[in-house]
Enzyme design. Structure first.
Site, short mmCIF file in Angstrom:
data_model
loop_
_atom_site.label_atom_id
_atom_site.label_comp_id
_atom_site.label_asym_id
_atom_site.label_seq_id
_atom_site.Cartn_x
_atom_site.Cartn_y
_atom_site.Cartn_z
N LYS A 135 -8.33 6.50 -19.29
CA LYS A 135 -8.63 7.04 -20.62
C LYS A 135 -7.39 6.92 -21.52
O LYS A 135 -6.90 5.85 -21.75
CB LYS A 135 -9.15 8.48 -20.47
CG LYS A 135 -10.27 8.61 -19.41
CD LYS A 135 -11.49 7.84 -19.78
CE LYS A 135 -12.58 7.68 -18.73
NZ LYS A 135 -12.50 8.20 -17.42
N ARG B 188 0.86 -1.20 0.00
CA ARG B 188 0.00 0.00 0.00
C ARG B 188 0.89 1.25 0.00
O ARG B 188 0.58 2.24 -0.66
CB ARG B 188 -0.94 0.01 1.20
CG ARG B 188 -1.70 1.33 1.34
CD ARG B 188 -2.89 1.31 2.28
NE ARG B 188 -2.77 0.46 3.42
CZ ARG B 188 -1.96 0.68 4.49
NH1 ARG B 188 -1.21 1.77 4.54
NH2 ARG B 188 -1.93 -0.16 5.49
N1 PLP Z 1 -11.92 13.26 -15.11
C1 PLP Z 1 -12.45 13.14 -16.34
C2 PLP Z 1 -12.30 14.26 -17.32
C3 PLP Z 1 -13.15 11.99 -16.69
O1 PLP Z 1 -13.68 11.90 -17.92
C4 PLP Z 1 -13.28 10.94 -15.73
C5 PLP Z 1 -14.02 9.70 -16.05
O2 PLP Z 1 -14.73 9.63 -17.04
C6 PLP Z 1 -12.73 11.12 -14.46
C7 PLP Z 1 -12.03 12.28 -14.20
C8 PLP Z 1 -12.86 10.07 -13.40
O3 PLP Z 1 -11.99 9.01 -13.64
P1 PLP Z 1 -12.29 7.47 -13.27
O4 PLP Z 1 -13.50 7.05 -14.03
O5 PLP Z 1 -11.03 6.77 -13.67
O6 PLP Z 1 -12.53 7.43 -11.78
#
Ligand code: PLP
Length: 388
Positions: free
Chosen positions: A206, A55
């Site tokens: 992403k 962790r």
């Molecule tokens: N920030 C943006 C611009 C996003 O599009 C997303 C998710 O779609 C997040 C943060 C949150 O990320 P996660 O889904 O990995 O928790």
């Protein structure tokens, strides 16, 4: 490569070589997945390279954390189980009850929900202002209370652009930190720390991961005190990236530059096609000269990204039909993978903001343009829009 050589190297060289030297025992050129929770000690307290418990630190995660830091031009990176885990840890590391955060008025719905339904209940207030208007952000700041100014650029899904240098000045005047969610642009197209930001946030789910096979998040900073606070909270809260997830993101990052060039090429082809289509009433893309953020985006991004949104002339039903009618574009949430995705923000990713100031138009369709053959993407959209 030495740290010194790496810091001067180009983006793709850093993406491939940062964070890891070939294993001294085997010569393995790619970091192993260290699937271990604990580490043998050489006598009580005799840690090998600081590893004690996974962790707190794990070598696969360290490789990823050093890589994300090297790609953003920061001194410290931190990898989390998701983008939202990264965001929540950041809030706990920087805010206490009674503090206030300025959010973009078209923040990612999950970020808004985190602040509205979770952080607020623990005494951290928030209000929204358009990130594209630094004066509106300045007006939303509560002197003495605002600790974070949060911005996404481009935003999700309306692709609005915030001027990072101007927003950094506004935040710093008020003694607040500028937090930039760089998920859409990626470190390849935009470098927020160099423009004055204090913290970069990523949903590595992403473009960073890039293959729609992992959920993860990251924070990058360039300040030792802030890094210490985040590191303490990362370990204390424990929402860390596991070694296999860290490895997948690390593998994705090695091709980020190549993929982003192709995402941008394909997005430009899709934009040109949609602009000429009679069923499309508006194309939203920061690369278009008529986009209100075009000039700022041109200054702070090297290209305009792989996300494209558009509105259809036939209203919500047509938008839903288009989303249901593609075959190469997969109907689904998320973005940034090699495959093209289509979605209806009003009913899908942004359903949680319906009825608030953040509600998105019902005739809006969002595309995450992948890296397939461009002609196939255009033919698919044409078919779904009723052109063939
Ligand atoms: N920030 C943006 C611009 C996003 O599009 C997303 C998710 O779609 C997040 C943060 C949150 O990320 P996660 O889904 O990995 O928790």
């Amino acid at each position: 490569m030495s740290d010194r050589e790496l810091s001067k190297a180009g983006f793709e060289t850093r993406a491939i070589h940062a964070g890891y030297e070939p294993d001294p025992t085997t010569g393995a050129v790619i970091p192993p997945i260290y699937a271990t929770s604990t580490y043998a000690q050489d006598g009580v307290g005799g840690l090998r390279n600081g590893y004690e418990y996974s962790r707190s630190a794990n070598p696969t995660r360290t490789a990823l954390e050093e890589t994300v830091a090297a790609l953003e031009g920061g001194s410290h990176g931190f990898a989390f189980a998701s983008g939202l885990a990264a965001e929540d840890t950041l809030v706990r590391a920087t805010c206490t009850p009674g503090d206030h955060v300025v959010l973009p008025d078209d923040a990612y719905g999950g970020t808004f929900r985190l602040f509205d339904k979770v952080e607020q209940a623990w005494g951290i207030a928030h209000s929204s202002a358009p990130g594209s208007d630094p004066e509106a952000v300045r007006a939303a700041i509560r002197p003495g209370e605002t600790k974070l100014v949060w911005v996404e650029t481009p935003t999700n899904p309306l692709l609005n652009i915030g001027d990072l240098a101007a927003l950094a000045a506004v935040a710093h005047e008020a003694g607040a930190l500028l937090v930039v969610d760089n998920t859409f642009a990626t470190s390849y197209l935009q470098q927020p720390l160099a423009l004055g930001a204090d913290v970069v946030v990523h949903s590595t789910t992403k473009y960073a991961g890039g293959h729609s096979d992992v959920v993860g998040g990251a924070l990058v900073v360039d300040d030792a005190d802030l890094a210490e606070r985040i590191g303490f909270h990362q370990n204390s809260i424990g929402a860390v990236a596991g070694p296999f997830d860290a490895w997948l993101v690390l593998r994705g990052l090695k091709t980020l530059g190549l993929r982003m060039e192709r995402h941008c090429d394909n997005a430009e082809a899709v934009v040109a096609f949609l602009q000429d289509h009679p069923a499309v009433s508006q194309v939203i893309y920061p690369g278009l000269p008529e986009h209100p953020g075009h000039e700022v985006a041109g200054r702070q991004m090297s290209r305009f990204g792989g996300m494209v949104s558009f509105r259809v002339a036939g209203g919500e039903q047509q938008a839903l039909d288009v989303c249901a009618g593609t075959q190469v574009f997969t109907l689904g949430e998320s973005l940034g993978g090699v495959e093209s995705l289509i979605e209806h923000p009003g009913r899908m990713t942004h359903a949680s903001v319906a009825g608030t100031d953040l509600e998105v138009p019902a005739d809006l369709v969002r595309l995450s343009v992948g890296i397939e053959t461009a002609e196939d993407l255009l033919a698919d959209l044409d078919r779904a829009l009723g052109g063939a």
